[in-house]
Each structure stands twice: as structure tokens, then as C-alpha cells.
Enzyme design. Sequence first.
Site, PDB file in Angstrom:
ATOM      1  N   GLY A  38       0.839  -1.207   0.000  1.00 41.50           N
ATOM      2  CA  GLY A  38       0.000   0.000   0.000  1.00 41.50           C
ATOM      3  C   GLY A  38       0.873   1.256   0.000  1.00 41.50           C
ATOM      4  O   GLY A  38       0.415   2.329   0.399  1.00 41.50           O
ATOM      5  N   SER A  40       1.785   3.050  -2.378  1.00 37.39           N
ATOM      6  CA  SER A  40       1.538   4.024  -3.457  1.00 37.39           C
ATOM      7  C   SER A  40       0.577   5.129  -3.031  1.00 37.39           C
ATOM      8  O   SER A  40       0.296   6.031  -3.807  1.00 37.39           O
ATOM      9  CB  SER A  40       0.968   3.313  -4.693  1.00 37.39           C
ATOM     10  OG  SER A  40      -0.310   2.784  -4.397  1.00 37.39           O
ATOM     11  N   SER A  41       0.052   5.056  -1.817  1.00 38.01           N
ATOM     12  CA  SER A  41      -1.012   6.001  -1.460  1.00 38.01           C
ATOM     13  C   SER A  41      -1.077   6.217   0.057  1.00 38.01           C
ATOM     14  O   SER A  41      -0.641   5.376   0.844  1.00 38.01           O
ATOM     15  CB  SER A  41      -2.347   5.415  -1.963  1.00 38.01           C
ATOM     16  OG  SER A  41      -3.444   6.173  -1.517  1.00 38.01           O
ATOM     17  N   GLY A  42      -1.628   7.365   0.440  1.00 36.12           N
ATOM     18  CA  GLY A  42      -2.007   7.618   1.831  1.00 36.12           C
ATOM     19  C   GLY A  42      -0.908   7.392   2.867  1.00 36.12           C
ATOM     20  O   GLY A  42       0.235   7.820   2.688  1.00 36.12           O
ATOM     21  N   ASP A  91      -1.307  -8.104  -6.719  1.00 33.12           N
ATOM     22  CA  ASP A  91      -2.501  -8.122  -5.866  1.00 33.12           C
ATOM     23  C   ASP A  91      -2.200  -9.043  -4.683  1.00 33.12           C
ATOM     24  O   ASP A  91      -2.021 -10.243  -4.850  1.00 33.12           O
ATOM     25  CB  ASP A  91      -3.707  -8.634  -6.676  1.00 33.12           C
ATOM     26  CG  ASP A  91      -4.996  -8.532  -5.866  1.00 33.12           C
ATOM     27  OD1 ASP A  91      -4.919  -8.423  -4.617  1.00 33.12           O
ATOM     28  OD2 ASP A  91      -6.072  -8.554  -6.475  1.00 33.12           O
ATOM     29  N   SER A 170      -4.036  -1.702  11.631  1.00 38.20           N
ATOM     30  CA  SER A 170      -5.425  -2.036  11.922  1.00 38.20           C
ATOM     31  C   SER A 170      -6.205  -0.737  11.800  1.00 38.20           C
ATOM     32  O   SER A 170      -6.044   0.005  10.825  1.00 38.20           O
ATOM     33  CB  SER A 170      -5.525  -2.669  13.312  1.00 38.20           C
ATOM     34  OG  SER A 170      -6.861  -2.935  13.655  1.00 38.20           O
ATOM     35  N   TYR A 184     -15.638  -4.192   7.668  1.00 40.12           N
ATOM     36  CA  TYR A 184     -14.304  -3.602   7.878  1.00 40.12           C
ATOM     37  C   TYR A 184     -13.761  -3.938   9.271  1.00 40.12           C
ATOM     38  O   TYR A 184     -12.631  -4.407   9.421  1.00 40.12           O
ATOM     39  CB  TYR A 184     -14.417  -2.089   7.683  1.00 40.12           C
ATOM     40  CG  TYR A 184     -13.139  -1.318   7.870  1.00 40.12           C
ATOM     41  CD1 TYR A 184     -12.108  -1.422   6.931  1.00 40.12           C
ATOM     42  CD2 TYR A 184     -12.962  -0.464   8.956  1.00 40.12           C
ATOM     43  CE1 TYR A 184     -10.934  -0.695   7.091  1.00 40.12           C
ATOM     44  CE2 TYR A 184     -11.794   0.264   9.116  1.00 40.12           C
ATOM     45  CZ  TYR A 184     -10.786   0.145   8.181  1.00 40.12           C
ATOM     46  OH  TYR A 184      -9.628   0.869   8.343  1.00 40.12           O
ATOM     47  N   LYS A 188     -10.280  -5.907  10.582  1.00 37.03           N
ATOM     48  CA  LYS A 188      -9.234  -5.220  11.342  1.00 37.03           C
ATOM     49  C   LYS A 188      -9.056  -5.840  12.737  1.00 37.03           C
ATOM     50  O   LYS A 188      -7.964  -5.843  13.279  1.00 37.03           O
ATOM     51  CB  LYS A 188      -9.563  -3.719  11.455  1.00 37.03           C
ATOM     52  CG  LYS A 188      -9.494  -2.991  10.110  1.00 37.03           C
ATOM     53  CD  LYS A 188      -8.086  -3.018   9.540  1.00 37.03           C
ATOM     54  CE  LYS A 188      -7.917  -2.141   8.319  1.00 37.03           C
ATOM     55  NZ  LYS A 188      -6.541  -2.145   7.786  1.00 37.03           N
TER      56      LYS A 188
HETATM   57  N1  LIG Z   1      -7.277   6.544   6.107  1.00 34.30           N
HETATM   58  C1  LIG Z   1      -7.897   6.218   7.232  1.00 34.30           C
HETATM   59  O1  LIG Z   1      -8.749   6.975   7.757  1.00 34.30           O
HETATM   60  C2  LIG Z   1      -7.540   4.945   7.945  1.00 34.30           C
HETATM   61  C3  LIG Z   1      -7.990   4.781   9.276  1.00 34.30           C
HETATM   62  C4  LIG Z   1      -7.677   3.602   9.940  1.00 34.30           C
HETATM   63  C5  LIG Z   1      -6.952   2.607   9.301  1.00 34.30           C
HETATM   64  N2  LIG Z   1      -6.540   2.778   8.010  1.00 34.30           N
HETATM   65  C6  LIG Z   1      -5.792   1.693   7.382  1.00 34.30           C
HETATM   66  O2  LIG Z   1      -4.506   2.165   7.036  1.00 34.30           O
HETATM   67  C7  LIG Z   1      -4.080   1.548   5.812  1.00 34.30           C
HETATM   68  C8  LIG Z   1      -3.739   2.637   4.802  1.00 34.30           C
HETATM   69  O3  LIG Z   1      -4.911   3.424   4.599  1.00 34.30           O
HETATM   70  P1  LIG Z   1      -4.944   4.632   3.555  1.00 34.30           P
HETATM   71  O4  LIG Z   1      -6.229   5.330   3.763  1.00 34.30           O
HETATM   72  O5  LIG Z   1      -3.651   5.340   3.626  1.00 34.30           O
HETATM   73  O6  LIG Z   1      -5.004   3.779   2.201  1.00 34.30           O
HETATM   74  P2  LIG Z   1      -5.345   4.211   0.691  1.00 34.30           P
HETATM   75  O7  LIG Z   1      -5.050   5.631   0.446  1.00 34.30           O
HETATM   76  O8  LIG Z   1      -6.718   3.714   0.381  1.00 34.30           O
HETATM   77  O9  LIG Z   1      -4.307   3.288  -0.077  1.00 34.30           O
HETATM   78  C9  LIG Z   1      -4.450   1.901  -0.030  1.00 34.30           C
HETATM   79  C10 LIG Z   1      -3.197   1.297  -0.607  1.00 34.30           C
HETATM   80  O10 LIG Z   1      -3.302  -0.135  -0.577  1.00 34.30           O
HETATM   81  C11 LIG Z   1      -3.087  -0.650  -1.888  1.00 34.30           C
HETATM   82  N3  LIG Z   1      -3.866  -1.874  -2.011  1.00 34.30           N
HETATM   83  C12 LIG Z   1      -5.192  -2.023  -1.735  1.00 34.30           C
HETATM   84  N4  LIG Z   1      -5.565  -3.281  -1.978  1.00 34.30           N
HETATM   85  C13 LIG Z   1      -4.460  -3.945  -2.380  1.00 34.30           C
HETATM   86  C14 LIG Z   1      -4.208  -5.287  -2.795  1.00 34.30           C
HETATM   87  N5  LIG Z   1      -5.188  -6.200  -2.830  1.00 34.30           N
HETATM   88  N6  LIG Z   1      -2.967  -5.636  -3.157  1.00 34.30           N
HETATM   89  C15 LIG Z   1      -1.975  -4.717  -3.140  1.00 34.30           C
HETATM   90  N7  LIG Z   1      -2.149  -3.443  -2.770  1.00 34.30           N
HETATM   91  C16 LIG Z   1      -3.372  -3.062  -2.396  1.00 34.30           C
HETATM   92  C17 LIG Z   1      -3.549   0.498  -2.806  1.00 34.30           C
HETATM   93  O11 LIG Z   1      -2.996   0.463  -4.100  1.00 34.30           O
HETATM   94  P3  LIG Z   1      -3.742  -0.255  -5.362  1.00 34.30           P
HETATM   95  O12 LIG Z   1      -5.200   0.090  -5.240  1.00 34.30           O
HETATM   96  O13 LIG Z   1      -3.061   0.273  -6.561  1.00 34.30           O
HETATM   97  O14 LIG Z   1      -3.492  -1.715  -5.151  1.00 34.30           O
HETATM   98  C18 LIG Z   1      -2.963   1.680  -2.048  1.00 34.30           C
HETATM   99  O15 LIG Z   1      -1.576   1.790  -2.272  1.00 34.30           O
HETATM  100  C19 LIG Z   1      -5.237   0.660   5.363  1.00 34.30           C
HETATM  101  O16 LIG Z   1      -4.993  -0.645   5.798  1.00 34.30           O
HETATM  102  C20 LIG Z   1      -6.440   1.236   6.078  1.00 34.30           C
HETATM  103  O17 LIG Z   1      -7.446   0.287   6.303  1.00 34.30           O
HETATM  104  C21 LIG Z   1      -6.818   3.929   7.336  1.00 34.30           C
END
Ligand SMILES: NC(=O)c1ccc[n+]([C@@H]2O[C@H](COP(=O)([O-])OP(=O)(O)OC[C@H]3O[C@@H](n4cnc5c(N)ncnc54)[C@H](OP(=O)(O)O)[C@@H]3O)[C@@H](O)[C@H]2O)c1
Length: 328
Positions: A38, A40-42, A91, A170, A184, A188
Site C-alpha cells: 500500500g 503508493s497512497s495515503g 494483488d 489495523s 471492515y 481489522k
Molecule cells: N485513512 C484512514 O482513515 C484509515 C484509518 C484507519 C486505518 N486505516 C488503514 O490504514 C491503511 C492505509 O490506509 P490509507 O487510507 O492510507 O489507504 P489508501 O489511500 O486507500 O491506499 C491503499 C493502498 O493499498 C493498496 N492496495 C489495496 N488493496 C491492495 C491489494 N489487494 N494488493 C496490493 N495493494 C493493495 C492500494 O494500491 P492499489 O489500489 O493500486 O493496489 C494503495 O496503495 C489501510 O490498511 C487502512 O485500512 C486507514
Amino acid sequence: MLGILAGFVAAVLLLIVVNWILSSKPVSLHGKHVLITGGSSGIGKFLAIEAAKAGASLTLLARNQERLSEAKSEVEPYLTPKQRIVCVSVDLSKDYHQVEHAFRQAEEILGPVFMLVNAAGASVSERFDETPVDDFRRLMEANYLSAVYATRAVLPEMKRAGGGRVVFLSSQAGQLGVYGYAAYSASKFALRGFAEVLQMEAKPYGVAVTLSFPPDTDTPGFRKELEMGKPKETLLISDTSGVFAPDHVARVLLRDALRGRFLSYIGLDGFLLATVTCGVAPVSSLLEVVVQVLTMGLFRIVSLFYLSSFDRIVSKCLKERMEDEKKR
Ligand SMILES: NC(=O)c1ccc[n+]([C@@H]2O[C@H](COP(=O)([O-])OP(=O)(O)OC[C@H]3O[C@@H](n4cnc5c(N)ncnc54)[C@H](OP(=O)(O)O)[C@@H]3O)[C@@H](O)[C@H]2O)c1
């Protein structure tokens, strides 16, 4: 009275000093290989930037090649000529052998992985009976199985090397069940069970596990979830804790992981939740366990106020929905 207060302050200061002396020093990432799923993002992308600043070489892993290349060019300015960055597209949630092959590709270029950050994930927010049944499997694959596969691909080598770090992202929804997160939250919570087992098995080999519970964080994933729509109840409950910046979340998480802390949280709500839900989680420091013992009862009482305000939100929204239905 003054004497009691002075004694209390002295005891707290002593505890902080003893804790500082006993707590493990952070490991260095200099010259080490950090692989971020992950990436590539966030939060994952900001973790890559922080790890780059700390001297690591990086693998960013995700599915979409274009977004990987964009993230790579955002991280590159933080690298010195000795550091390298590799992007791998796979994936994580489908076939373990493909995942293992992708990890070996990255290791051929950058050497064994010292730190794995499991940041890949996905989210949906809908009432249980309105969530498409397939989403339960999809989120289990995206959030839980992807982390199991990635960890499986690196742990044997970390154990052989006698050290390493495995980090799981998580969520606060992995600490308490929140309205609208049936699929979700379950995925987690599953990470917590997995992480607790893993840390017990890996600790004797010098491999430390960190389990992070990010709050709402302003990332592309978070914004996409908002665009897809959430139940009004979920939005109102989330509003009680605010939205954090991804670079801040990444910095705290990396700091905790390098210190080998098991529980990692952000902000005051995060501290409260991590303490009240610590259960029999592994302890990372003397200070942590003293704080847990002293505050647990009080925080349980505070949590009852939160729960009753959440219940009021849910009842109010239901009433509104029923009135709307009557009007139609
Ligand atoms: N943002 C929040 O508010 C928040 C809060 C609590 C927890 N989290 C957790 O923190 C983590 C990061 O969150 P984020 O919001 O920063 O994420 P995000 O911006 O949605 O980015 C998700 C990343 O995961 C990759 N990804 C998703 N499914 C995948 C797969 N099957 N295989 C390989 N890569 C995959 C995506 O790239 P591709 O789509 O190109 O594969 C992307 O790089 C996540 O686990 C999320 O559940 C986030």
C-alpha cells in the site's frame, strides 16, 4: 497535602526516568530494506517518505503501476544516492505464490526485507444488512489475508537474520465495533489476533511486531470512502474524533515501530482506546503498564459516556429515518 503532591510528582518523574533507561532504543533504518504494502497512497506513501529520510532503501508494493510510479517520484527527492527505490505491482489478496514471487523480486534488488509495513487495505461503510455479502470476503482478503501473505513471505528470512520489524495497520474500528463497519471492523480485529500470535512467536528471534490503530486520516482511501457514502450514524460517530494528517500518522507509527512498541496509537482518543482495550496485549515498557493499570478503570467509565452518546446518535437517526419513510 503539599508533601503528598511532591511525592506523587517525584514518583512520576522517577518512573519516567526508569522507563527511559529500560526502554529499548530505536533501531536504525540506515541502509536497510523497508517494504511497504500500500506504499503508493495515503499513510503507506508517507511512511515511505519517513523511512527514506531515515536512510532506508524502499520497495513500494500495490496493484496500480501508474500510482506506484507517481508515489516513487514523490519519495525520490528524499533519497540519497546510496538509497534505492523499487516498485512492485501485485494483488496481495489473491494468490500467495504470486505474492512470494513479488517479494523475491524486490529482495533480489535490495536484499532481505528488514521492515515490512502492512498498509495495503480497503474499506466500505454500510449497515450490515445492506452490505453486499461479497464485501465480507473482499475486505477479509484485502485487510487480513494480504497481511498474512506478505508477512509469510518475509518472516522466515527475518528469523534467520535474527531481527526485523513487522507492522500492521489495523484501525480504531479494530478496537471497538462502530456502526456501519461490520465488514471492515471484523477484518481489522482479525489483524489483532494475528499480530498478538506473531509477536509471541517472533520475539525470541529479535523480530518485533507493531500493531497500529490509526484514527480517521485524510488519505485518498478515506476520501473515496466518503464519496461512496456512509450511513449518517457512522459520519456522526466519526465526527467525535476528527481527521488526522497522514504524514503525522506515518511519523508516529514509524517511531513506535523502530522502538519495538506493540501497540501504536495517535492522539488522546487513541491513547484512551489503546489503554481501555489493552486486554492481555504484550507490554512494551514499564511506563505503559503502570499507566494502563492506573487508568483502566477511569477510562472504562469515560468509554461508557462515549457509548451512550453513540447510542443516542443511532436512536436519533433511526427516528429521523422512520419519520422520513412515513412522509413518503
Ligand atoms: N485513512 C484512514 O482513515 C484509515 C484509518 C484507519 C486505518 N486505516 C488503514 O490504514 C491503511 C492505509 O490506509 P490509507 O487510507 O492510507 O489507504 P489508501 O489511500 O486507500 O491506499 C491503499 C493502498 O493499498 C493498496 N492496495 C489495496 N488493496 C491492495 C491489494 N489487494 N494488493 C496490493 N495493494 C493493495 C492500494 O494500491 P492499489 O489500489 O493500486 O493496489 C494503495 O496503495 C489501510 O490498511 C487502512 O485500512 C486507514
